[in-house]
Structures are given as structure tokens and as C-alpha cells.
Design a protein around this motif. Structure first.
Motif, short mmCIF file in Angstrom:
data_model
loop_
_atom_site.label_atom_id
_atom_site.label_comp_id
_atom_site.label_asym_id
_atom_site.label_seq_id
_atom_site.Cartn_x
_atom_site.Cartn_y
_atom_site.Cartn_z
N LEU A 111 0.87 -1.33 -0.10
CA LEU A 111 0.06 0.00 -0.01
C LEU A 111 0.99 1.22 -0.01
O LEU A 111 0.51 2.02 -0.63
CB LEU A 111 -0.81 -0.08 1.14
N VAL A 112 2.05 1.08 0.72
CA VAL A 112 3.00 2.41 0.76
C VAL A 112 3.48 2.55 -0.77
O VAL A 112 3.40 3.61 -1.21
CB VAL A 112 4.07 2.14 1.56
N THR A 113 4.00 1.47 -1.51
CA THR A 113 4.31 1.67 -2.70
C THR A 113 3.54 2.21 -3.85
O THR A 113 3.48 3.02 -4.54
CB THR A 113 4.49 0.16 -3.12
N HIS A 114 1.98 1.84 -3.41
CA HIS A 114 1.04 2.38 -4.26
C HIS A 114 0.81 3.79 -3.86
O HIS A 114 0.84 4.55 -5.18
CB HIS A 114 -0.30 1.48 -4.05
N VAL A 115 0.99 4.01 -2.89
CA VAL A 115 0.49 5.74 -2.61
C VAL A 115 1.66 6.54 -2.97
O VAL A 115 1.41 7.63 -3.50
CB VAL A 115 0.16 5.94 -1.35
N LEU A 116 2.93 6.22 -2.73
CA LEU A 116 4.11 6.92 -2.95
C LEU A 116 4.12 7.16 -4.56
O LEU A 116 5.07 8.21 -4.97
CB LEU A 116 5.44 6.22 -2.53
N ALA A 117 3.51 6.36 -5.24
CA ALA A 117 3.55 6.53 -6.82
C ALA A 117 2.75 7.51 -7.13
O ALA A 117 2.64 8.00 -8.34
CB ALA A 117 3.38 5.12 -7.38
N TRP A 118 1.71 8.15 -6.49
CA TRP A 118 0.79 8.92 -6.91
C TRP A 118 1.77 10.34 -7.07
O TRP A 118 2.35 10.77 -6.51
CB TRP A 118 -0.18 9.20 -5.73
N PRO A 119 0.84 11.02 -8.27
CA PRO A 119 1.30 12.48 -8.46
C PRO A 119 1.36 13.40 -7.38
O PRO A 119 0.52 13.34 -6.51
CB PRO A 119 0.53 12.81 -9.68
N GLY A 120 2.67 13.97 -7.25
CA GLY A 120 2.77 14.99 -6.14
C GLY A 120 3.36 14.46 -4.76
O GLY A 120 3.53 15.26 -3.81
N TYR A 121 3.73 13.11 -4.74
CA TYR A 121 4.19 12.41 -3.67
C TYR A 121 5.63 12.14 -3.85
O TYR A 121 6.02 11.29 -3.06
CB TYR A 121 3.54 11.15 -3.50
N GLU A 122 6.59 12.71 -4.63
CA GLU A 122 7.72 12.46 -4.82
C GLU A 122 8.64 12.66 -3.64
O GLU A 122 9.65 11.85 -3.51
CB GLU A 122 8.14 13.14 -6.31
N GLU A 123 8.02 13.72 -2.79
CA GLU A 123 9.11 14.20 -1.69
C GLU A 123 8.69 13.63 -0.49
O GLU A 123 8.92 13.99 0.86
CB GLU A 123 9.10 15.76 -1.62
N VAL A 124 7.40 12.87 -0.57
CA VAL A 124 6.77 12.23 0.85
C VAL A 124 7.84 11.36 1.48
O VAL A 124 8.11 10.34 0.92
CB VAL A 124 5.41 11.53 0.57
#
Length: 352
Positions: A111-124
Motif C-alpha cells: 500500500l505504501v508503494t501504491h500511494v508513493l507513486a501518486w503524482p505529487g508524492y515524490e517528496e513524501v
């Protein structure tokens, strides 16, 4: 396992007087989708993943990164990943994933992999995945931990709106409930709250003990099943995950009150709330942050809708499930004919 079976409403068992949404599913809340990945491998594996995906989270640029969410723990014998931050901050920042107990941790990583791939999450650099579970180790080889990242991503990426598959699918593939085969169930209600028509949807993963009770009528497995099919022992684990979604503007405190009613609805269908049960209710809203909140004294219709939707979802998880021969035994489907005979005799089935 046989094919698709009708739910309680299709058989004339109607919970409460409120109307349902179009699909009678949690997806009737606009912007909420559900996806399943189901693994059936002979008698060894019956397990899977179910994902509840709110589109209002940040899957697209410019969208919100959290949604208000309340949690109620009926009994804490569970491994709800992300629970402490959810309790402290009253918000979810990822979809909600359900799976088997020993696969919850791999599911959280996926789930972390999935969400970190969302646009705008490059620096999360911090994220709180929310993953619930029940123990399907009676019907499935739970120690094999067969759920992979690809399985979780498939459920998330394949999530859709509209009708939701129920019974022996996704996270309910190997579960048992109330002496019968359990599974995934869902339902929804439309209700007037503070002068506005609102939608409440529920999705459950049922895996708990007790005596199945339908509209006040007990349907014990020991009496409805053939003697050779009656359950001789409880399966491993004894839990229930309940997810409630609504478009009603609520804060986390009010949503916790909704989640509390969701767990209490288990009592309506005969849960014995055993020591080893992990019973969790999560309730989130998709309402915009600038909409005035519903006051406490306006919540009663919402509470009623949530309890009715959860009750029907729990019944649907059993009514739609099919007999499953598993890793360490068999769990049998509810015999509709015998159940309806008792329900009709008690006047608990709606007339045509």
C-alpha cells in the motif's frame, strides 16, 4: 465452491425501512471504489485482498491528502496496521486494505508503494498505511503468506464503482462467520441528515463466532446444517473488520461515534463478541472540508442508517458465501431453503 448466491434482500430479508443506494454497496457513496484480488488454489489456499479506495485522497494532483476518519475498537485482538496514528490524528491518508492476518504486513508495504507513486508524492517521507485483517487460517494455509505486492496493487488498481462482488472473494475468500462460511458483504442506505439527503455505505470482512440471527430469528448452524456438516470447532481467529463510508460532513469525533454503532451492529446478527475477536469499525467521510458539520443532535438518522447498512452487509457476507473445502477443514454455506423456512414461519421475510 458453487457460483454466485443471492443476498438477503434478494431472498426477501429486508433490514430496516430506509432505501438503499443504486448498487446497495459502499460504492454508492460517490467517489468510493472497491477492488478484490482472490486466491483459490485447490484446498490449500483461500485468501485475498479487498481494497476500499476513496477518490478524494491524493491520487491526482491538487487533491486532498487526508480524509477525516473515526475508529472504534470493539475488541482489540487484531493487527490493524496504522491504528495508533489513525486514533491520534483522526484521519486516513491511504486507501483501506483488508486481507489475512499474516499477510497484513506485506499488504501494508505494498500500500505504501501504491500511494508513493501518486503524482505529487515524490517528496513524501512519512505515510500511515491502514490495513485490517482477519485470520483465515482454518481454510487457507495462512503460514504460507501467499499475498504478494502484485496482489495488493491489483486490488487497488482494479477498484471500481458500482456493484461489489460479495461472499468468498477478496479478503473474505477464506473466512468463517456464525457457524457458516463467511466472507465480504456490503450494503448502503440513503437518509435525510440535517435536511440533506446523504448516503451511508458499509463493507465487512466477517470471521467471527456466535449464532446467526436474522431479524431476531436464531439460525444455529448445528440445527440448519446436516449433522456431518455442523461445525465441530471454531476456526482460527475470531474477528470482523467493518468499513463505513459516508458523504455526510463529520469530524473524526463524530465519525468515531458512527464507527461505534457499526461494531454494535454485530450484536444484531448474533456475534458472541468472544475474547479472541478483533472487532474494528472504521468510518470515514468524503465530504469537503469547507462544508458545515452536522451537529451532534442531528446524528440519529445517520446512526440508524449505519447500523442498518452494517447489519445487512454482515448478513450478505454469509448469505452469499459458498461452501469451501480448505486447508484444515470445511465451512458450509448457509442453506437458504432451511433458513427461509424458519424466517417465513417467524414472519421475518417480506411478502412479494
Amino acid at each position: 465452491m458453487s457460483g454466485v448466491r443471492p443476498g438477503p434482500r434478494e431472498l426477501g430479508v429486508v433490514v430496516g425501512g430506509l432505501p438503499t443506494g443504486t448498487a446497495n454497496a459502499i460504492t454508492d457513496v460517490a467517489g468510493v471504489r472497491v477492488g478484490h484480488t482472490t486466491l483459490h488454489e485447490g484446498e490449500r489456499l483461500h485468501t485475498g485482498v479487498t481494497a476500499v479506495v476513496p477518490d478524494a485522497l491524493g491520487a491526482r494532483p491538487g487533491q486532498r491528502r487526508t480524509l477525516p476518519c473515526g475508529m472504534f475498537v470493539g475488541n482489540g485482538f487484531g493487527k490493524l496496521v496504522g491504528a495508533t496514528q489513525l486514533e491520534q490524528l483522526g484521519a486516513i491518508e491511504t486507501p483501506i486494505v483488508l486481507t489475512a492476518t499474516l499477510s497484513a504486513f506485506r499488504a501494508a508495504d505494498a500500500l505504501v508503494t501504491h500511494v508513493l507513486a501518486w503524482p505529487g508524492y515524490e517528496e513524501v517521507r512519512s505515510l500511515n498505511p491502514v490495513v485490517g485483517e482477519t485470520n483465515d487460517g482454518y481454510l487457507s494455509d495462512i503460514r504460507a503468506r501467499p499475498i504478494t505486492e502484485a496482489d495488493v496493487l491489483a486490488a487497488l488498481d482494479g477498484a471500481t464503482d458500482g456493484p461489489v462482488a460479495q461472499g468468498c472473494v477478496g479478503a473474505g475468500a477464506g473466512t468463517s462467520a456464525l457457524g457458516y462460511k463467511g466472507g465480504v458483504g456490503t450494503s448502503s442506505r440513503r437518509v435525510e441528515v440535517a435536511g440533506e439527503t446523504r448516503t451511508v455505505g458499509a463493507l465487512v470482512q466477517s470471521n467471527f463466532s456466535g449464532t446467526l440471527t436474522v431479524r431476531g430469528v436464531p439460525l444455529p448452524a448445528a440445527e440448519l446444517l446436516e449433522p456431518s456438516a455442523a461445525p465441530a470447532a471454531h476456526p482460527d481467529g475470531n474477528s470482523c473488520m467493518i468499513v463505513v463510508a459516508t458523504d455526510t460532513p463529520l469530524d473524526a469525533r463524530r465519525l468515531e461515534r458512527v464507527a461505534r454503532r457499526a461494531v454494535l451492529a454485530m450484536g444484531r446478527v448474533g456475534s458472541d463478541f468472544a475474547h479472541g475477536s478483533g472487532d474494528y469499525g472504521l468510518a470515514f467521510t468524503t465530504a469537503g472540508p469547507d462544508v458545515p458539520l452536522v451537529p451532534d443532535d442531528g446524528l440519529d438518522p445517520l446512526f440508524a442508517a449505519a447500523m442498518d447498512a452494517v447489519e445487512e452487509a454482515l448478513l450478505a457476507s454469509v448469505f452469499t458465501a459458498t461452501t469451501t473445502v480448505g486447508h484444515r477443514g470445511t465451512r458450509h454455506e448457509l442453506p437458504h431453503d432451511r433458513a427461509l423456512e424458519r424466517l417465513r414461519a417467524a414472519g421475518a421475510v417480506a411478502r412479494d
